[in-house]
Design a protein around this motif. Sequence first.
Motif, PDB file in Angstrom:
ATOM      1  N   UNK A 149       0.826  -1.206   0.000  1.00 55.58           N
ATOM      2  CA  UNK A 149       0.000   0.000   0.000  1.00 55.58           C
ATOM      3  C   UNK A 149       0.860   1.256   0.000  1.00 55.58           C
ATOM      4  N   UNK A 150       1.953   1.217   0.756  1.00 57.05           N
ATOM      5  CA  UNK A 150       2.861   2.369   0.803  1.00 57.05           C
ATOM      6  C   UNK A 150       3.521   2.582  -0.559  1.00 57.05           C
ATOM      7  N   UNK A 151       3.975   1.495  -1.165  1.00 56.98           N
ATOM      8  CA  UNK A 151       4.629   1.598  -2.479  1.00 56.98           C
ATOM      9  C   UNK A 151       3.655   2.143  -3.518  1.00 56.98           C
ATOM     10  N   UNK A 152       2.434   1.611  -3.509  1.00 53.96           N
ATOM     11  CA  UNK A 152       1.439   2.052  -4.484  1.00 53.96           C
ATOM     12  C   UNK A 152       1.068   3.516  -4.259  1.00 53.96           C
ATOM     13  N   UNK A 153       1.032   3.930  -2.996  1.00 51.70           N
ATOM     14  CA  UNK A 153       0.742   5.325  -2.688  1.00 51.70           C
ATOM     15  C   UNK A 153       1.869   6.230  -3.171  1.00 51.70           C
ATOM     16  N   UNK A 154       3.112   5.764  -3.027  1.00 52.33           N
ATOM     17  CA  UNK A 154       4.241   6.539  -3.545  1.00 52.33           C
ATOM     18  C   UNK A 154       4.136   6.741  -5.049  1.00 52.33           C
ATOM     19  N   UNK A 155       3.694   5.705  -5.755  1.00 51.41           N
ATOM     20  CA  UNK A 155       3.493   5.829  -7.193  1.00 51.41           C
ATOM     21  C   UNK A 155       2.357   6.804  -7.507  1.00 51.41           C
ATOM     22  N   UNK A 156       1.338   6.817  -6.652  1.00 45.13           N
ATOM     23  CA  UNK A 156       0.234   7.748  -6.848  1.00 45.13           C
ATOM     24  C   UNK A 156       0.716   9.193  -6.758  1.00 45.13           C
ATOM     25  N   UNK A 157       1.520   9.476  -5.750  1.00 41.82           N
ATOM     26  CA  UNK A 157       2.049  10.829  -5.583  1.00 41.82           C
ATOM     27  C   UNK A 157       2.954  11.188  -6.760  1.00 41.82           C
ATOM     28  N   UNK A 158       3.779  10.234  -7.204  1.00 40.35           N
ATOM     29  CA  UNK A 158       4.656  10.491  -8.349  1.00 40.35           C
ATOM     30  C   UNK A 158       3.842  10.763  -9.610  1.00 40.35           C
ATOM     31  N   UNK A 159       2.785   9.984  -9.812  1.00 41.44           N
ATOM     32  CA  UNK A 159       1.929  10.188 -10.989  1.00 41.44           C
ATOM     33  C   UNK A 159       1.246  11.552 -10.947  1.00 41.44           C
ATOM     34  N   UNK A 160       0.840  11.972  -9.757  1.00 35.55           N
ATOM     35  CA  UNK A 160       0.228  13.298  -9.638  1.00 35.55           C
ATOM     36  C   UNK A 160       1.232  14.380 -10.014  1.00 35.55           C
ATOM     37  N   UNK A 161       2.468  14.221  -9.542  1.00 40.95           N
ATOM     38  CA  UNK A 161       3.500  15.195  -9.900  1.00 40.95           C
ATOM     39  C   UNK A 161       3.723  15.250 -11.400  1.00 40.95           C
ATOM     40  N   UNK A 162       3.779  14.084 -12.045  1.00 42.70           N
ATOM     41  CA  UNK A 162       3.960  14.043 -13.498  1.00 42.70           C
ATOM     42  C   UNK A 162       2.764  14.664 -14.214  1.00 42.70           C
ATOM     43  N   UNK A 163       1.554  14.407 -13.688  1.00 45.20           N
ATOM     44  CA  UNK A 163       0.353  14.968 -14.305  1.00 45.20           C
ATOM     45  C   UNK A 163       0.361  16.495 -14.237  1.00 45.20           C
ATOM     46  N   UNK A 164       0.684  17.047 -13.083  1.00 41.13           N
ATOM     47  CA  UNK A 164       0.715  18.496 -12.934  1.00 41.13           C
ATOM     48  C   UNK A 164       1.821  19.111 -13.792  1.00 41.13           C
ATOM     49  N   UNK A 165       2.936  18.413 -13.916  1.00 40.07           N
ATOM     50  CA  UNK A 165       4.031  18.889 -14.763  1.00 40.07           C
ATOM     51  C   UNK A 165       3.584  18.932 -16.222  1.00 40.07           C
TER      52      UNK A 165
END
Length: 309
Positions: free
Chosen positions: A287-303
Amino acid sequence: MFDHFVVSVLVCPVLLALAVRWLADRLRPEAAVTVLVVSIVTAAAACLVSLSAFALKAVAELHPVAVRLGFSDAVVRADTSREPWVPGLSVVLLLAALAGMARVWWRHRRENAIAAEFRGLPVDADRVAMIDDTRAEAFAVPGRPGRVVVTTGMRSALDDRQYDALLAHERAHLDSKHHRLVLLARLAAAAHPVFRWLTRRIEFLVERAADERAAEQVGDRRVVAKAIGAAALRAAHTRVGLPMAPASHDLRSAGVVPRRVASLLAPRYAAGLLALVAFPVALAAGSVIWTGECVADLGELLYAAGLLH
């Protein structure tokens, strides 16, 4: 990002709750309680971070915000165009979780203030404060140092060996910091509704862990079982109004007394199942790993939204 919502907010917490509920009655409580509590707290924290990421996405979808910050709100919305309800639902769930955790913390502070009244009582060499009161009460008061508060009504209800079992039980709560585990479990339950299904089970497991520690120290499981029964019977006949310490963990609380007695007299633990605690640990870690990917994906999306503006 929708798959992150499904895994971190729905799948992992539900699977973890099922695993903890199944394992709780099949493992030695003193060996499992910390691992199980840490697992659900970790998963609850990951869920909160995921909800926060989607809540931030909901804010980024607002056109005035996008104009102000210089990115395309259309690009942000397009990421969950098939599930447009997810960001808004995440905001609602996040606010509900934070409000629930605030209530749990307020209750903890209130109970801690009540417990503070007992921290000034004089104690003997065994860290025991005896109160002259006909009600049968016994509870652990965390602190530096922690102490066990016992009423004369409780002391008179137990013989010497049963009284030793009671003190061993309460000291086990202090030494193992069980009050912290219970608080963490309650916060996790406030963060995700599926973990509310586990609150009573965790509290019962904590009591069972203290029972087992007391049985080891006294050297007789039957003595501890008799102490549990005697304390419960005496308390039922002498209690007036509310308990002296509402959040106390004593020989009567957190679970049905017959179940605790039965577990002491006829323990049914499978040593080979201890390896299965790796399953809730793996779920929490995933769950922690998947959440980290979620935050990374959000950063890429905003970029990307900024580049395409």
